[in-house]
Design an enzyme around this catalytic site. Structure first.
Site, PDB file in Angstrom:
ATOM      1  CE1 TYR A 127      10.432 -30.573  19.827  1.00 31.56           C
ATOM      2  CE2 TYR A 127      11.382 -31.587  21.778  1.00 31.56           C
ATOM      3  CZ  TYR A 127      10.387 -30.839  21.186  1.00 31.56           C
ATOM      4  OH  TYR A 127       9.356 -30.351  21.948  1.00 31.56           O
ATOM      5  CG  PHE A 413      14.678 -20.234  24.983  1.00 29.92           C
ATOM      6  CD1 PHE A 413      13.873 -20.865  24.050  1.00 29.92           C
ATOM      7  CD2 PHE A 413      16.047 -20.437  24.918  1.00 29.92           C
ATOM      8  CE1 PHE A 413      14.425 -21.669  23.055  1.00 29.92           C
ATOM      9  CE2 PHE A 413      16.613 -21.234  23.930  1.00 29.92           C
ATOM     10  CZ  PHE A 413      15.798 -21.847  22.992  1.00 29.92           C
TER      11      PHE A 413
END
Length: 413
Positions: A127, A413
């Site tokens: 990322y 999440f």
């Protein structure tokens, strides 16, 4: 054959989610967990890449985002896209699938007016090229409670603890969590439904431990904290040696926190406490008699990406006055690239485009890492990732960006 990234349709959810599960090893999720995530998934914020071969279509890439509000230094709760469910089919690696999804997603986040995107990374190396920097860390420990003693603050004995069924006290526990959110950067203001994550308790996920247990703390008649945990029994030649596995703990004051930790140390027939995902500055580390027997470890947690540099930097406050011009590099979101003047202090901040000369040069990834105050700009400078143009600017900005409270992501999440 063509590949098309597009917004998910509700009737495609099973195929889309099945592709995600396969990419993460293919082990089916418990039905209760599957249904909860079906409910929580924002279809209008989810993207799939579909490969068409004639009349047939197959999902080969997935991503989505939740619309969160996240606490930043100063206590403001800033809109943030919680990037999640990212996968690429193993048959379609290195074909631009991930890049196409990240491109579409960040364009959407910008259009929605959300200045931040955040994620937890299964593979952190992926990322950075999309501008995400590691901004928070979490603490794990394996505490030998047969040897380690806890020194507790005044008032701890005033706290009363009671067992309760986790579902029966869910609202009270969620109210405690909500009161803590503004006080720590990185915490998420949970939308309705998210509190149910705490009750997921499939037997397949217990690893030999008990069903989820809960203890609630009260002080002066008010619920001031809670601990959720499991107990994994074990017996050896010397007797019982079970492990308490902490799932979640929260307290509104130091005495409540200490009372909950002391309880976990003293659970009958156990000699070990397993702790995961706690704040790196949590007080218990300074209350124990022997930190080495706690075996603390830190690891990366939340990654932050500034989607709108000006709005994001203006949304937080700064520990000390700061007036610096950043030269920002951002190839993936070029609208951020260029010079920005940040002027701020403990009361507020502004961040605007400028033609003035740069004081510091860095990429948006470094701004993301430093944004919540848990990573020092001076450390990034020592690593060669921030270039000081004006002497003294790095120290000034590093102090200003700091936070007295370590940022923390309480759950994934």
């Amino acid at each position: 054959m063509t590949m098309e990234p597009r917004v998910l349709r509700r009737e495609e959810w099973d195929s889309w989610y099945g592709s995600l599960i396969r990419a993460f090893g293919g082990v089916p999720e418990p039905a209760e967990e599957l249904e909860l995530f079906r409910e929580l998934t924002r279809v209008d914020r989810s993207i799939g890449v579909w490969e068409r071969d004639g009349e047939a279509e197959a999902c080969v890439g997935t991503t989505g985002s939740f619309d969160f509000r996240m606490t930043v230094p100063g206590g403001a709760q800033v809109r943030a896209a919680g990037v999640t469910m990212v996968s690429v089919a193993a048959t379609h690696r290195r074909r631009g699938v991930l890049t196409s999804m990240m491109r579409r997603q960040l364009d959407d986040v910008r259009a929605w007016g959300e200045p931040l995107a955040v994620l937890t990374a299964s593979e952190p190396a992926i990322y950075g090229r999309f501008g995400y920097g590691a901004a928070t860390f979490s603490l794990s420990a394996e505490i030998d409670t047969s040897r380690v003693r806890l020194s507790v603050p005044a008032g701890t004995d005033d706290v009363r603890l009671r067992y309760a069924a986790p579902a029966d006290v869910l609202d009270a526990c969620e109210a405690v969590y909500a009161r803590l959110v503004p006080g720590r950067p990185g915490m998420l203001a949970r939308r309705p439904g998210w509190e149910r994550l705490a009750l997921l308790d499939p037997e397949s996920g217990r690893d030999g431990a008990s069903p989820l247990q809960c203890v609630v703390a009260r002080r002066g008649g008010e619920v001031t904290g809670f601990a959720r945990f499991r107990v994994r029994p074990a017996w050896g030649p010397e007797g019982a040696g079970g492990t308490v596995v902490l799932d979640d703990l929260a307290g509104l004051d130091p005495a409540t926190e200490a009372a909950l930790w002391r309880f976990l140390y003293d659970v009958d027939l156990t000699s070990r406490l397993a702790v995961r995902g706690r704040p790196v500055d949590e007080a218990w580390q300074y209350q124990v008699s022997d930190i080495r027997r706690c075996r603390p470890e830190s690891r990366d947690a939340l990654y932050v990406r500034l989607v709108d540099v000006g709005a994001a930097l203006a949304a937080r406050t700064y520990q000390a006055p700061v007036d610096v011009v950043f030269e920002v590099e951002d190839a993936f979101c070029p609208w951020n690239a260029g010079r920005w003047r940040l002027s701020g202090d403990a009361k507020g901040a502004s961040c605007e485009r400028t033609s003035d000369g740069a004081d510091l040069a860095l990429s948006v990834r470094e701004l993301g890492a430093a944004y919540l105050g848990g990573v020092r700009l001076s450390s990034l400078g020592a690593a060669g990732r921030v270039r000081e143009v004006r002497a003294g600017a790095l120290a000034e900005a590093s102090v200003g960006f700091g936070s007295d409270v370590a940022p923390w992501l309480p759950h994934g999440f």
